[in-house]
Design a protein around this motif. Structure first.
Motif, PDB file in Angstrom:
ATOM      1  N   GLU A  18       9.933  21.944  36.866  1.00 28.67           N
ATOM      2  CA  GLU A  18       9.694  20.507  36.886  1.00 28.67           C
ATOM      3  C   GLU A  18       8.536  20.264  37.846  1.00 28.67           C
ATOM      4  OE1 GLU A  18      12.068  16.312  37.873  1.00 28.67           O
ATOM      5  OE2 GLU A  18      13.165  18.214  37.786  1.00 28.67           O
TER       6      GLU A  18
ATOM      7  N   ARG B  91       2.048  21.208  29.086  1.00 25.97           N
ATOM      8  CA  ARG B  91       2.922  20.984  27.927  1.00 25.97           C
ATOM      9  C   ARG B  91       2.101  20.906  26.647  1.00 25.97           C
ATOM     10  NH1 ARG B  91       8.095  19.947  27.787  1.00 25.97           N
ATOM     11  NH2 ARG B  91       7.838  19.228  25.659  1.00 25.97           N
TER      12      ARG B  91
ATOM     13  N   GLY C 156       9.723  26.060  32.359  1.00 26.89           N
ATOM     14  CA  GLY C 156      10.928  25.350  32.778  1.00 26.89           C
ATOM     15  C   GLY C 156      10.811  24.676  34.125  1.00 26.89           C
TER      16      GLY C 156
ATOM     17  N   GLY D  48      18.440  16.641  29.692  1.00 26.01           N
ATOM     18  CA  GLY D  48      17.846  17.948  29.442  1.00 26.01           C
ATOM     19  C   GLY D  48      18.557  18.737  28.375  1.00 26.01           C
TER      20      GLY D  48
ATOM     21  N   ARG E 185       8.084  18.829  32.401  1.00 25.50           N
ATOM     22  CA  ARG E 185       8.723  20.146  32.307  1.00 25.50           C
ATOM     23  C   ARG E 185       7.738  21.106  31.660  1.00 25.50           C
ATOM     24  NH1 ARG E 185      13.299  21.053  34.869  1.00 25.50           N
ATOM     25  NH2 ARG E 185      14.281  19.252  33.877  1.00 25.50           N
TER      26      ARG E 185
END
Length: 472
Positions: A207, A225, A205, A341, A158
């Motif tokens: 994926e 990330r 946000g 999530g 993510r």
């Protein structure tokens, strides 16, 4: 393909649902007529009520002309005996058994030819354990999958605001790491697929599914990330088969605490685990117990009991109390979709982690690995290209020339750099991972990794890797 599935439980039902959607002829055998009726109301398949270890029941299910038997009953012994009968009495070509006891895995001579005639053993508990271990090794990822004996990896992550490549175009990936070849094969935004190309911008946000050689995965993750601290402290809720396997695998390299409600089971666990592992008798949803055992200091809290509600509640409680990351084992797909999530970082559905092992034996063409993605909606598969330019639809062609259906992407190729006979044993160091670009030419014996964002197109992908009759 004509397939008999023994067992209408969660694993059997999940396998049946996946295979029916691909137009296979499925018959499910079980002693529970209520479960069979529910399955038949939901899916287009045939059911037979009876014991799968009885020859007349197998005969009624069509074993005489079946292509495959998948035995997923609750008892290992039932599955093994059914495979033996299928082989000896009905000559079913492929026999797969789901087993729980590790002793059968440790002694393959018991299950192979001369024993129970099982072609492939599937152990959901070990599959889930391996899945969790990969997530511990890559704590930033939502999913970590391996191809070509671990030489290439596909990770789902993510993206977060502030990541080096977030808010930038995918083409900037190569500029950021000119010496590291990696590829983004899929992007899902608000549960909708965004077909990635050089002009696609990664948003917070998203994926993102990223493919790279295994040694480059951590570099790839750092672009999307903030890198988490390594996992050192793990609390396991539930000391059942999976909890025991995971605690054993973590060993003394991690600080591990196991919480189990059964005192008798705790006594057994204490004899099976290293002395450094702390085994606690108590309720996994007991707030006082979690506080006393410093759940707020845990890098990972993983709930592995057989009760979905307990797993969900204990993970939510641990997260609220300060655990850095939580993973819950959830058997019901609908529950997993609802909670992942939020306060639960990752929800693992055992049937979905297991299905890939089975699908690798069902797929047409030389498919050696299949991984289920996004709750079974998408797949990543590894197929071996055989033949030559005349007998194959992929060999000798550039990637841009392969007639891939929309929604399928060739992400990478794992190629042997050693000369010799096809199929000969080769050393790991003699393979190279090649990210697939439009002008990459596919060679015979290449392991081709394909991402498929919609399972309905899989038969068309499989057909591409089937060689013509003249090749044989």
């Amino acid at each position: 393909m004509k397939i008999i599935i023994l067992g209408a439980g969660r694993v059997g039902a999940s396998v049946a649902e996946s295979l029916v959607s691909e137009r296979n002829d499925i018959t499910v055998v079980d002693t529970d007529v209520v479960q069979l009726a529910q399955l038949q109301d939901k899916l287009d398949l045939r059911t037979v009520a009876g014991n799968g270890t009885h020859p007349p029941v197998l005969e009624q299910a069509g074993a005489a002309d079946a292509d495959m038997l998948i035995a997923t009953a609750a008892r290992d012994e039932t599955n093994l005996v059914a495979c033996h009968l299928a082989a000896r009495l009905f000559n079913v070509p492929t026999r797969i058994a789901r087993i729980r006891a590790p002793e059968f895995q440790d002694h393959p001579e018991i299950t192979g030819d001369g024993g129970f005639y099982v072609d492939h053993l599937i152990c959901p508990e070990q599959t889930v354990t391996d899945y969790v271990l990969k997530l511990i090794h890559f704590p930033e990822a939502l999913q970590v999958l391996e191809f070509a004996d671990g030489r290439a990896g596909l990770v789902a992550v993510r993206s977060y605001a502030g990541g080096p490549l977030v808010g930038r175009h995918i083409r900037d990936l190569r500029a950021e790491h000119p010496n590291v070849d990696m590829r983004i094969v899929a992007v899902f935004r608000n549960d909708r697929s965004i077909r990635p190309d050089g002009d696609t911008m990664i948003e917070p946000g998203d994926e993102v599914f990223l493919l790279a050689a295994t040694e480059h995965i951590r570099t790839a993750l750092s672009d999307l990330r903030r890198m988490d601290k390594p996992v050192r402290r793990v609390m396991i809720a539930g000391g059942g088969n999976i909890g025991l396997r995971l605690a054993r695998a973590l060993g003394s390299q991690y600080q591990v605490k196991v919480i189990e409600t059964s005192r008798a089971r705790c006594n057994y666990l204490s004899t099976q685990l290293p002395s450094s592992t702390l085994v606690l008798n108590g309720d996994t949803t007991d707030e006082d117990l979690l506080a006393d055992e410093a759940v707020a200091d845990m890098d990972l809290f993983v709930a592995l009991t057989s009760d979905d509600e307990n797993n969900i509640m204990s993970c939510m409680l641990a997260k609220r109390m300060g655990a850095r990351r939580t993973i819950a084992l959830i058997n019901r797909q609908a529950y997993a979709d609802l909670v992942e999530g939020n306060r639960i970082d990752i929800a693992i559905v055992p049937s979905q982690t297991t299905i890939g092992k089975l699908l690798a034996h069902v797929r047409r063409g030389d498919v050696v690995a299949v991984h289920s993605l996004r709750r079974g909606a998408a797949e990543a598969l590894e197929a071996i290209a055989h033949g030559d330019a005349k007998s194959s639809r992929v060999v000798g062609r550039r990637v841009e020339q392969v007639d891939l259906p929309r929604g399928a992407t060739i992400g990478a190729i794992v190629r042997s750099t050693e000369s010799g006979q096809p199929g000969a044993r080769r050393e790991a160091s003699r393979f190279e991972v090649i990210m697939a670009h439009h002008d990459t030419v596919i060679q015979s014996e290449d392991h081709v990794i394909v991402f498929v964002e919609n399972k309905r197109i899989i038969p068309r992908v499989e057909k591409l890797f089937q060689v013509s009759v003249g090749f044989f």
